[in-house]
Design an enzyme around this catalytic site. Structure first.
Site, PDB file in Angstrom:
ATOM      1  N   HIS A 151       0.836  -1.203   0.000  1.00 21.71           N
ATOM      2  CA  HIS A 151       0.000   0.000   0.000  1.00 21.71           C
ATOM      3  C   HIS A 151       0.876   1.260   0.000  1.00 21.71           C
ATOM      4  CE1 HIS A 151      -2.918  -2.753   2.320  1.00 21.71           C
ATOM      5  NE2 HIS A 151      -3.493  -2.543   1.164  1.00 21.71           N
ATOM      6  N   SER A 158      -2.834  -7.929   3.115  1.00 23.35           N
ATOM      7  CA  SER A 158      -2.958  -7.734   4.561  1.00 23.35           C
ATOM      8  C   SER A 158      -3.179  -9.067   5.268  1.00 23.35           C
ATOM      9  CB  SER A 158      -4.116  -6.780   4.862  1.00 23.35           C
ATOM     10  OG  SER A 158      -3.874  -5.538   4.259  1.00 23.35           O
ATOM     11  N   LYS A 193     -15.689  -7.606   5.526  1.00 21.05           N
ATOM     12  CA  LYS A 193     -14.696  -8.386   6.274  1.00 21.05           C
ATOM     13  C   LYS A 193     -14.683  -7.882   7.719  1.00 21.05           C
ATOM     14  CE  LYS A 193     -11.576  -8.141   2.278  1.00 21.05           C
ATOM     15  NZ  LYS A 193     -10.314  -7.552   1.827  1.00 21.05           N
ATOM     16  N   ARG A 206      -2.188  -5.794  -8.420  1.00 29.23           N
ATOM     17  CA  ARG A 206      -1.053  -6.664  -8.117  1.00 29.23           C
ATOM     18  C   ARG A 206      -0.852  -7.718  -9.190  1.00 29.23           C
ATOM     19  NH1 ARG A 206      -3.206  -8.428  -2.539  1.00 29.23           N
ATOM     20  NH2 ARG A 206      -5.051  -8.194  -3.822  1.00 29.23           N
TER      21      ARG A 206
HETATM   22  N1  COA Z   1      -0.302  -4.024  -1.725  1.00 25.18           N
HETATM   23  C1  COA Z   1      -0.626  -4.957  -0.835  1.00 25.18           C
HETATM   24  N2  COA Z   1      -1.871  -5.421  -0.660  1.00 25.18           N
HETATM   25  C2  COA Z   1      -2.819  -4.883  -1.433  1.00 25.18           C
HETATM   26  C3  COA Z   1      -2.572  -3.895  -2.374  1.00 25.18           C
HETATM   27  C4  COA Z   1      -1.233  -3.460  -2.512  1.00 25.18           C
HETATM   28  N3  COA Z   1      -0.888  -2.526  -3.378  1.00 25.18           N
HETATM   29  N4  COA Z   1      -3.709  -3.586  -2.990  1.00 25.18           N
HETATM   30  C5  COA Z   1      -4.655  -4.339  -2.442  1.00 25.18           C
HETATM   31  N5  COA Z   1      -4.119  -5.121  -1.500  1.00 25.18           N
HETATM   32  C6  COA Z   1      -4.801  -6.137  -0.722  1.00 25.18           C
HETATM   33  C7  COA Z   1      -5.281  -5.661   0.612  1.00 25.18           C
HETATM   34  O1  COA Z   1      -4.270  -5.776   1.582  1.00 25.18           O
HETATM   35  C8  COA Z   1      -6.421  -6.628   0.864  1.00 25.18           C
HETATM   36  O2  COA Z   1      -5.877  -7.835   1.358  1.00 25.18           O
HETATM   37  P1  COA Z   1      -6.764  -8.840   2.226  1.00 25.18           P
HETATM   38  O3  COA Z   1      -7.871  -9.288   1.353  1.00 25.18           O
HETATM   39  O4  COA Z   1      -5.801  -9.880   2.561  1.00 25.18           O
HETATM   40  O5  COA Z   1      -7.253  -8.056   3.408  1.00 25.18           O
HETATM   41  C9  COA Z   1      -6.971  -6.911  -0.534  1.00 25.18           C
HETATM   42  O6  COA Z   1      -5.969  -6.510  -1.422  1.00 25.18           O
HETATM   43  C10 COA Z   1      -8.215  -6.173  -0.853  1.00 25.18           C
HETATM   44  O7  COA Z   1      -8.055  -4.815  -0.566  1.00 25.18           O
HETATM   45  P2  COA Z   1      -9.134  -4.027   0.302  1.00 25.18           P
HETATM   46  O8  COA Z   1      -8.553  -2.712   0.579  1.00 25.18           O
HETATM   47  O9  COA Z   1      -9.594  -4.826   1.456  1.00 25.18           O
HETATM   48  O10 COA Z   1     -10.397  -3.979  -0.552  1.00 25.18           O
HETATM   49  P3  COA Z   1     -10.755  -3.720  -2.017  1.00 25.18           P
HETATM   50  O11 COA Z   1      -9.617  -3.381  -2.885  1.00 25.18           O
HETATM   51  O12 COA Z   1     -11.548  -4.881  -2.355  1.00 25.18           O
HETATM   52  O13 COA Z   1     -11.698  -2.410  -1.955  1.00 25.18           O
HETATM   53  C11 COA Z   1     -12.784  -0.495  -1.178  1.00 25.18           C
HETATM   54  C12 COA Z   1     -11.799  -1.579  -0.857  1.00 25.18           C
HETATM   55  C13 COA Z   1     -12.904   0.406   0.030  1.00 25.18           C
HETATM   56  C14 COA Z   1     -12.266   0.320  -2.341  1.00 25.18           C
HETATM   57  C15 COA Z   1     -14.142  -1.092  -1.596  1.00 25.18           C
HETATM   58  O14 COA Z   1     -14.502  -2.115  -0.715  1.00 25.18           O
HETATM   59  C16 COA Z   1     -15.250  -0.068  -1.589  1.00 25.18           C
HETATM   60  O15 COA Z   1     -15.280   0.821  -2.410  1.00 25.18           O
HETATM   61  N6  COA Z   1     -16.180  -0.171  -0.619  1.00 25.18           N
HETATM   62  C17 COA Z   1     -17.243   0.803  -0.413  1.00 25.18           C
HETATM   63  C18 COA Z   1     -18.597   0.319  -0.897  1.00 25.18           C
HETATM   64  C19 COA Z   1     -18.682   0.562  -2.358  1.00 25.18           C
HETATM   65  O16 COA Z   1     -18.643   1.687  -2.810  1.00 25.18           O
HETATM   66  N7  COA Z   1     -18.729  -0.556  -3.071  1.00 25.18           N
HETATM   67  C20 COA Z   1     -18.475  -0.542  -4.445  1.00 25.18           C
HETATM   68  C21 COA Z   1     -19.600  -0.285  -5.303  1.00 25.18           C
HETATM   69  S1  COA Z   1     -18.815  -0.770  -6.707  1.00 25.18           S
END
Ligand code: COA
Length: 163
Positions: free
Chosen positions: A17, A128, A41, A90
């Site tokens: 990140h 994570s 989660k 990734r």
């Molecule tokens: N380096 C390391 N790990 C990374 C990474 C990076 N560059 N990019 C992503 N990851 C990993 C995270 O650590 C996480 O790992 P885990 O699953 O082991 O916990 C995984 O990728 C997913 O990332 P996370 O941040 O949990 O979620 P996401 O990418 O799925 O999305 C939001 C997060 C907040 C953007 C998304 O859930 C969201 O927008 N939520 C709000 C509700 C909404 O608007 N929904 C969408 C309508 S489309």
């Protein structure tokens, strides 16, 4: 001023990140690291802990702000008056899900553009959950998290009966 949002669960923030945040901050004037509060989660770290870990990891980079949000990312972006969302990719396996989210966010708010930064190769495998798994069994997480956050993560997750 060019501002972008970098959203995520950050449970906890990893070097992967931080890599994306630092590179995005070279492109934009300000990056809002947006922590999702009510993820499907169950988080290990509280919001305050996540904020503290992110703050420790990014240091005093004035271009980076930390905020949290609950609900839709598109609504948060609208409230912040920001149209750019940064996501890290990734591997090819991330693409389908990220593409779906980018399209959905655009459907909700047509002004939103999602920009993808490829993960640096050394962090391609990182997540994570991986950090949490290793920390839980008191494994060495030095290569995965910022050195200033390592002890706090280890202290919270490490199993005392493994010492
Ligand atoms: N380096 C390391 N790990 C990374 C990474 C990076 N560059 N990019 C992503 N990851 C990993 C995270 O650590 C996480 O790992 P885990 O699953 O082991 O916990 C995984 O990728 C997913 O990332 P996370 O941040 O949990 O979620 P996401 O990418 O799925 O999305 C939001 C997060 C907040 C953007 C998304 O859930 C969201 O927008 N939520 C709000 C509700 C909404 O608007 N929904 C969408 C309508 S489309």
């Amino acid at each position: 001023m060019k501002v972008a949002i970098y959203p995520g669960s950050f449970d906890p923030i990893t070097l992967g990140h931080i890599d994306i945040i630092n590179r995005a901050s070279l492109i934009f004037d300000e990056i809002i690291v947006a922590i999702l509060v009510n993820s499907s989660k169950t988080p290990c770290f509280t919001l305050d802990e996540k904020i503290e870990l992110i703050r420790l990891a990014i240091g005093d980079n004035k271009k980076i702000k930390i905020k949290s949000f609950d609900g839709l990312l598109a609504d948060f972006a609208k409230n912040e008056n920001v149209n750019i969302i940064i996501k890290g990719l990734r591997a090819v396996s991330d693409f389908e899900y990220e593409f779906q989210m980018a399209l959905a966010n655009k459907k909700i708010n047509p002004l939103i553009e999602t920009l993808f930064l490829n993960s640096s190769d050394k962090y391609l495998y990182l997540s994570s959950s991986l950090v949490k798994d290793i920390a839980k069994y008191n494994g060495d997480i030095t290569s995965f998290v910022h050195k200033k956050t390592k002890d706090k993560i280890q202290g919270k997750l490490g199993r005392k009966d493994f010492e």
